[in-house]
Scaffold this active site. Structure first.
Site, mmCIF file in Angstrom:
data_model
loop_
_atom_site.group_PDB
_atom_site.id
_atom_site.type_symbol
_atom_site.label_atom_id
_atom_site.label_comp_id
_atom_site.label_asym_id
_atom_site.label_seq_id
_atom_site.Cartn_x
_atom_site.Cartn_y
_atom_site.Cartn_z
ATOM 1 N N GLU A 1 96.862 67.086 51.116
ATOM 2 C CA GLU A 1 96.582 68.256 50.282
ATOM 3 C C GLU A 1 95.486 69.088 50.945
ATOM 4 O O GLU A 1 94.505 68.545 51.419
ATOM 5 C CB GLU A 1 96.095 67.730 48.914
ATOM 6 C CG GLU A 1 95.879 68.781 47.890
ATOM 7 C CD GLU A 1 97.093 69.664 47.751
ATOM 8 O OE1 GLU A 1 98.108 69.188 47.252
ATOM 9 O OE2 GLU A 1 97.028 70.839 48.185
ATOM 10 N N CYS B 1 84.901 66.327 48.896
ATOM 11 C CA CYS B 1 85.783 66.122 50.054
ATOM 12 C C CYS B 1 85.060 66.025 51.384
ATOM 13 O O CYS B 1 85.132 64.997 52.048
ATOM 14 C CB CYS B 1 86.817 67.230 50.087
ATOM 15 S SG CYS B 1 87.721 67.367 48.546
HETATM 16 C C1 UGA Z 1 87.737 71.386 51.054
HETATM 17 C C2 UGA Z 1 88.695 72.075 52.040
HETATM 18 O O1 UGA Z 1 88.306 73.445 52.215
HETATM 19 C C3 UGA Z 1 90.134 72.026 51.523
HETATM 20 O O2 UGA Z 1 91.013 72.578 52.491
HETATM 21 C C4 UGA Z 1 90.515 70.545 51.267
HETATM 22 O O3 UGA Z 1 91.816 70.436 50.732
HETATM 23 C C5 UGA Z 1 89.539 69.941 50.280
HETATM 24 O O4 UGA Z 1 88.200 70.046 50.820
HETATM 25 C C6 UGA Z 1 89.926 68.497 50.089
HETATM 26 O O5 UGA Z 1 89.826 67.732 51.038
HETATM 27 O O6 UGA Z 1 90.437 68.161 49.006
HETATM 28 P P1 UGA Z 1 86.567 72.096 48.750
HETATM 29 O O7 UGA Z 1 85.726 70.879 48.940
HETATM 30 O O8 UGA Z 1 87.226 72.313 47.434
HETATM 31 O O9 UGA Z 1 87.760 72.134 49.838
HETATM 32 O O10 UGA Z 1 85.659 73.377 48.984
HETATM 33 P P2 UGA Z 1 85.335 74.354 50.199
HETATM 34 O O11 UGA Z 1 85.671 75.723 49.811
HETATM 35 O O12 UGA Z 1 85.850 73.872 51.487
HETATM 36 O O13 UGA Z 1 83.730 74.260 50.211
HETATM 37 C C7 UGA Z 1 83.062 73.036 50.512
HETATM 38 C C8 UGA Z 1 81.569 73.282 50.622
HETATM 39 O O14 UGA Z 1 81.263 74.038 51.794
HETATM 40 C C9 UGA Z 1 80.969 74.068 49.460
HETATM 41 O O15 UGA Z 1 79.744 73.472 49.086
HETATM 42 C C10 UGA Z 1 80.715 75.444 50.033
HETATM 43 O O16 UGA Z 1 79.660 76.117 49.416
HETATM 44 C C11 UGA Z 1 80.397 75.103 51.477
HETATM 45 N N1 UGA Z 1 80.662 76.207 52.428
HETATM 46 C C12 UGA Z 1 81.928 76.672 52.605
HETATM 47 C C13 UGA Z 1 79.609 76.740 53.171
HETATM 48 O O17 UGA Z 1 78.450 76.302 53.057
HETATM 49 N N2 UGA Z 1 79.870 77.740 54.079
HETATM 50 C C14 UGA Z 1 81.123 78.225 54.257
HETATM 51 O O18 UGA Z 1 81.282 79.142 55.105
HETATM 52 C C15 UGA Z 1 82.171 77.687 53.504
#
Ligand code: UGA
Length: 430
Positions: free
Chosen positions: A151, A260
């Site tokens: 996923e 994740c």
């Molecule tokens: C992540 C992956 O993006 C999904 O593709 C994957 O399916 C999912 O894990 C999983 O393994 O189930 P998610 O954890 O929901 O998704 O959220 P993200 O949008 O990836 O953000 C993760 C963290 O990174 C957040 O704390 C966000 O604030 C941080 N982030 C994200 C940053 O600090 N900088 C960025 O440029 C992007």
């Protein structure tokens, strides 16, 4: 097609509703009676933008049903998705007890050919293990196939991601099973890549590890930008225009959280260690992420010197906006450190409610940003909720004791905030 989703957590419930929307008949199975009762009574146990709409619609139409009856659910379904949790063990490895239990139940009740699809994020080789666990507990000669179908949806935009996937990965050794799983997604017209189950399992971990690497990379650059007085937003923009790099996941800040990235990086490092292949780059990615929240505390101390008895407001508790999930939220190490240093902490979040036992009541939660920032010396933004952009910052400043504003997500306009009178600083951005 009749689909069974085992595990009605975040991924399982989202997957169930998306398949219902794609025209399939779906059963959601869980051992948690309370959760199933709530779902059947129309109560979704987590917040995800747009999902409640699908939930009410398909529950009412009977396209999705929730049950604790394992035997009937397995017998009725042609495709079974395993969506149970794989939390970290103390040593960082993935805990597979729920996956094993589910596989053994399937073996026990399987009554005709079925495709078992693993959506839970599992280490390389677990599809094969699942095949063995089912075979071991099977009492008849019924055939089955096990497929890995990881996923890639993100919390907060799960629905959009599920309906517009960049790719669908099917790790399968059986043409028949590949065809059945591909058909489930047919109406999405998405790119499908068929690999071995092991490769599919690693694609999932490698993807998350790479995205986490981008974040830790830009966070290191941001620290350098602070010293060189360069704006990290311009660096990310300039880098991101190179299509080989891409503009995404280059937002500097207090680091990545969620259920994740932290968990999956630990599990991948554990797999590699067991195979004698140290992944030193990823070890560093994790290190950088662990120290990143404390970088904001350093900034705060540079401005306020001692934090003892200072009143600090933390805006945002969820690990990212549009979700009530606080797992591994970067706000928590920041709050803990503030408490350790003797500060008084006020918090606000649009949907997360801190429980009373968290932080032993040394943190006060407020309903509005205005209340939470009253008489505080400094504000730290930990989650980039869009409503924090629309806040009347002039009014906030009037009611604060100090004027320090640390933007842990680089979400506000530095120039505007300084013109209002804030001592504003982001991460690699001022
Ligand atoms: C992540 C992956 O993006 C999904 O593709 C994957 O399916 C999912 O894990 C999983 O393994 O189930 P998610 O954890 O929901 O998704 O959220 P993200 O949008 O990836 O953000 C993760 C963290 O990174 C957040 O704390 C966000 O604030 C941080 N982030 C994200 C940053 O600090 N900088 C960025 O440029 C992007």
């Amino acid at each position: 097609m009749n689909i069974l989703i085992i595990g009605t957590g975040y991924v399982g419930t989202s997957t169930a509703l998306v398949f219902a929307e794609l025209g399939h008949k779906v059963i959601g199975l869980d051992t948690d009676i309370r959760k199933i009762d709530e779902l059947n009574r129309g109560k979704l146990h987590f917040y995800e933008k747009g999902l409640d709409h699908l939930f009410y619609k398909h529950l009412e139409k009977g396209n999705v049903q929730f049950t604790t009856d394992t035997e009937q659910a397995i017998k009725k379904s042609k495709v079974i998705f395993i969506c149970v949790g794989t939390p970290n063990n103390d040593d960082g490895s993935a805990n597979l007890q729920f996956v094993e239990q589910v596989a053994r139940n399937i073996g026990h009740f399987i009554n005709n050919y079925k495709v078992i699809v693993i959506k839970s994020t599992v280490p390389v080789g677990v599809s094969e293990k699942v095949r063995e666990w089912i075979a071991e507990s099977k009492k008849n000669k019924v055939r089955f196939d096990v497929v890995s179908n990881p996923e890639f949806l993100r919390e907060g935009s799960a629905l959009w991601d599920a309906m517009h996937p960049d790719r669908i990965v099917i790790g399968s050794r059986s043409e028949k099973a590949t065809l059945i799983v591909s058909k489930l997604y047919q109406s999405l017209n998405a790119l499908i890549i068929v690999t071995t189950p092991q490769a599919a399992e690693l694609i999932k971990y490698a993807s998350n590890a790479f995205l986490a690497t981008k974040i830790s990379f830009i966070n290191e650059m941001a620290k350098l930008c602070d010293k060189l007085d360069i704006n990290i937003l311009q660096i990310a923009e300039g880098m991101g225009m190179d299509h080989r790099i891409g503009p995404y996941f280059l937002e500097a800040g207090i680091g990545y959280g969620g259920s994740c990235f932290p968990k999956d990086l630990n599990a991948l490092l554990d797999t590699a260690k067991r195979k004698g292949v140290p992944l030193s780059l990823l070890e560093k990615v994790v290190d950088i992420n662990q120290t990143q929240p404390l970088y904001v505390i350093e900034k705060l101390k540079n401005k306020l010197r001692l934090l003892k008895k200072k009143r600090i407001c933390v805006l945002g508790l969820s690990f990212k906006p549009e979700t009530d999930d606080t797992r591994e939220s970067r706000a928590f190490p920041i709050i803990r450190e503030l408490i350790n240093q003797g500060a008084e902490v006020a918090v606000h979040d649009p949907i997360v409610q801190l429980s009373d036992d968290m932080f032993q009541s040394s943190v006060k939660q407020f309903e509005t940003e205005q209340q939470a920032t009253q008489k505080v010396d400094a504000v730290i933004i930990c989650t980039n909720w869009s409503q924090y952009i629309r806040v009347d910052w002039k009014e906030i400043l009037i009611n604060m004791s100090g004027n320090v504003l640390l933007d842990g997500r680089n979400m506000l306009n530095a120039q505007e905030m300084k013109e209002i009178g804030f001592d504003y600083e982001g991460v690699g951005y001022k």
